[in-house]
Motif scaffolding. Sequence first.
Motif, PDB file in Angstrom:
ATOM      1  N   ASN A   7      45.169  39.672  36.006  1.00 55.30           N
ATOM      2  CA  ASN A   7      45.572  39.650  37.424  1.00 55.30           C
ATOM      3  C   ASN A   7      44.788  40.627  38.284  1.00 55.30           C
ATOM      4  N   LEU A   8      43.521  40.785  37.969  1.00 57.48           N
ATOM      5  CA  LEU A   8      42.654  41.623  38.788  1.00 57.48           C
ATOM      6  C   LEU A   8      42.090  40.818  39.950  1.00 57.48           C
ATOM      7  N   LEU A   9      41.745  41.516  41.029  1.00 55.28           N
ATOM      8  CA  LEU A   9      41.188  40.852  42.207  1.00 55.28           C
ATOM      9  C   LEU A   9      39.838  40.222  41.876  1.00 55.28           C
ATOM     10  N   PRO A  10      39.501  39.124  42.570  1.00 52.72           N
ATOM     11  CA  PRO A  10      38.248  38.418  42.263  1.00 52.72           C
ATOM     12  C   PRO A  10      37.007  39.305  42.337  1.00 52.72           C
ATOM     13  N   HIS A  11      36.951  40.205  43.328  1.00 54.51           N
ATOM     14  CA  HIS A  11      35.728  41.009  43.442  1.00 54.51           C
ATOM     15  C   HIS A  11      35.597  42.004  42.284  1.00 54.51           C
ATOM     16  N   LEU A  12      36.718  42.430  41.703  1.00 53.54           N
ATOM     17  CA  LEU A  12      36.652  43.293  40.519  1.00 53.54           C
ATOM     18  C   LEU A  12      36.171  42.494  39.308  1.00 53.54           C
ATOM     19  N   LEU A  13      36.680  41.270  39.177  1.00 54.96           N
ATOM     20  CA  LEU A  13      36.233  40.399  38.082  1.00 54.96           C
ATOM     21  C   LEU A  13      34.748  40.082  38.208  1.00 54.96           C
ATOM     22  N   ASP A  14      34.274  39.899  39.455  1.00 53.65           N
ATOM     23  CA  ASP A  14      32.845  39.642  39.668  1.00 53.65           C
ATOM     24  C   ASP A  14      32.011  40.828  39.196  1.00 53.65           C
ATOM     25  N   ALA A  15      32.468  42.049  39.528  1.00 52.64           N
ATOM     26  CA  ALA A  15      31.736  43.245  39.101  1.00 52.64           C
ATOM     27  C   ALA A  15      31.717  43.362  37.579  1.00 52.64           C
ATOM     28  N   LEU A  16      32.843  43.045  36.939  1.00 60.24           N
ATOM     29  CA  LEU A  16      32.910  43.110  35.479  1.00 60.24           C
ATOM     30  C   LEU A  16      31.980  42.079  34.836  1.00 60.24           C
ATOM     31  N   LYS A  17      31.926  40.893  35.424  1.00 54.74           N
ATOM     32  CA  LYS A  17      31.022  39.863  34.891  1.00 54.74           C
ATOM     33  C   LYS A  17      29.568  40.305  35.000  1.00 54.74           C
ATOM     34  N   GLU A  18      29.230  40.953  36.121  1.00 50.26           N
ATOM     35  CA  GLU A  18      27.859  41.431  36.298  1.00 50.26           C
ATOM     36  C   GLU A  18      27.521  42.527  35.288  1.00 50.26           C
ATOM     37  N   LEU A  19      28.535  43.267  34.867  1.00 52.21           N
ATOM     38  CA  LEU A  19      28.340  44.287  33.833  1.00 52.21           C
ATOM     39  C   LEU A  19      28.440  43.698  32.422  1.00 52.21           C
ATOM     40  N   GLU A  20      28.703  42.381  32.352  1.00 51.48           N
ATOM     41  CA  GLU A  20      28.850  41.641  31.094  1.00 51.48           C
ATOM     42  C   GLU A  20      30.050  42.125  30.296  1.00 51.48           C
ATOM     43  N   TYR A  21      31.124  42.530  31.016  1.00 48.91           N
ATOM     44  CA  TYR A  21      32.397  42.854  30.384  1.00 48.91           C
ATOM     45  C   TYR A  21      33.271  41.597  30.413  1.00 48.91           C
ATOM     46  N   THR A  22      33.706  41.137  29.290  1.00 46.58           N
ATOM     47  CA  THR A  22      34.559  39.946  29.256  1.00 46.58           C
ATOM     48  C   THR A  22      35.908  40.207  28.605  1.00 46.58           C
ATOM     49  N   THR A  23      35.899  40.976  27.519  1.00 45.28           N
ATOM     50  CA  THR A  23      37.122  41.214  26.760  1.00 45.28           C
ATOM     51  C   THR A  23      37.550  42.674  26.890  1.00 45.28           C
ATOM     52  N   PRO A  24      38.768  42.933  27.356  1.00 43.62           N
ATOM     53  CA  PRO A  24      39.221  44.326  27.488  1.00 43.62           C
ATOM     54  C   PRO A  24      39.416  44.987  26.131  1.00 43.62           C
ATOM     55  N   THR A  25      39.184  46.288  26.084  1.00 48.03           N
ATOM     56  CA  THR A  25      39.458  47.058  24.868  1.00 48.03           C
ATOM     57  C   THR A  25      40.974  47.239  24.757  1.00 48.03           C
ATOM     58  N   PRO A  26      41.476  47.667  23.589  1.00 47.94           N
ATOM     59  CA  PRO A  26      42.929  47.849  23.447  1.00 47.94           C
ATOM     60  C   PRO A  26      43.554  48.769  24.498  1.00 47.94           C
ATOM     61  N   ILE A  27      42.887  49.860  24.846  1.00 49.01           N
ATOM     62  CA  ILE A  27      43.460  50.770  25.844  1.00 49.01           C
ATOM     63  C   ILE A  27      43.524  50.103  27.214  1.00 49.01           C
ATOM     64  N   GLN A  28      42.532  49.267  27.516  1.00 46.64           N
ATOM     65  CA  GLN A  28      42.528  48.545  28.791  1.00 46.64           C
ATOM     66  C   GLN A  28      43.608  47.467  28.812  1.00 46.64           C
ATOM     67  N   GLU A  29      43.711  46.736  27.720  1.00 48.72           N
ATOM     68  CA  GLU A  29      44.707  45.665  27.649  1.00 48.72           C
ATOM     69  C   GLU A  29      46.127  46.211  27.746  1.00 48.72           C
ATOM     70  N   GLN A  30      46.366  47.385  27.160  1.00 47.74           N
ATOM     71  CA  GLN A  30      47.708  47.964  27.175  1.00 47.74           C
ATOM     72  C   GLN A  30      48.020  48.708  28.466  1.00 47.74           C
TER      73      GLN A  30
END
Length: 375
Positions: A7-30
């Motif tokens: 449930n992150l905002l689209p522009h944050l997801l866009d930045a993560l995609k540009e950084l090639e982040y797709t799967t959150p780590t356990p600390i991020q997911e929790q």
Amino acid sequence: MQFDELNLLPHLLDALKELEYTTPTPIQEQSIPSLLQGKDLFGCAQTGTGKTAAFALPILQHLDPDGQVKGKRPIRCLVLAPTRELANQINDSFKSYGKHSKLRSMVIFGGVNQNKQVNQLNAGIDILVATPGRLLDLMNQGHIQLSKITHFVLDEADRMLDMGFIHDIKKILPRLPKNKQNIFFSATISPTIMELAGTILFDPVNVRVTPVSSTAEIVEQFVYYVEKADKRNFLKQLIKTENISHAIVFTRTKHGADRVARELTKSGLKAEAIHGDKSQNARERALAGFKNRTVSFLIATDIASRGIDIDLLEYVINFEIPEVAETYVHRIGRTGRAGASGIAYTLCSSEEKAYLKAIQKLINQQIPERTLKKA
């Protein structure tokens, strides 16, 4: 789970995609879902687990401006970090994740002229990342007002205490608003840490990953028995026979770090020392060179170890064994980060065998002994 399920905002997801982040780590997911709900959080996590994104993404989402900001921006988020290197990296992360937003962030630390920092503050910012000493200094001069803070992060709390920042922190806390979201991260838990957390957090969510007594399973660990007088020559042989081209080498003292760096440089290897006595410019230059691989070997003291965040670092070498067993865990945590593999070599003299024994007891495993292969 993927980032687009958080449930992150689209522009944050866009930045993560540009950084090639797709799967959150356990600390991020929790952490991210609870932080998005505005809850306080106590996180026990070592460096390399992805905790900066765990708190930065929800904060960026909460602070996302609704239209243009009128007038001077008040500081709404304060992040305290123990070292200049870590503070810089946290600020870089905020800029990377928030690159498609209108939010402004900056970092302040001591050891440099304050004028440039004051000018940036006067222009107005949303997110301030700071080391405690310089923050308190600029607050006392009237350059920083924290009355509009809505988000407060205390990162590497145990290292803060180790470095003697507790008195500065206790002076800063009463000047923050009571009604805010509080986020507290520590790699270790002690009665002092819990007492400090209790003064900051309200009904927090507790998130713990990678217990301090464990090391990343994907980090291979080996010990070589080497007498103190032979260690510098042995290190050069190890680098040659194992074909190591990029590594952090840990020493116990600043003087020791400088000696090892000089020895490797004399042998034609590109090495730089990084520790608290180096100027800010020298530390940043060494770290930048190590990241872009113009510097092959970074010789570091423990005080700098948590501020070093290098992607895909394969080797860590303990030139000297730390006196505190938990420090070993933090050291080898520089490699094997975010799913990558890594190798940690430890050089153990006869005087250090008690330290090695304490480490093996802490991590509940025997570190296999190795002998040097012939070149």
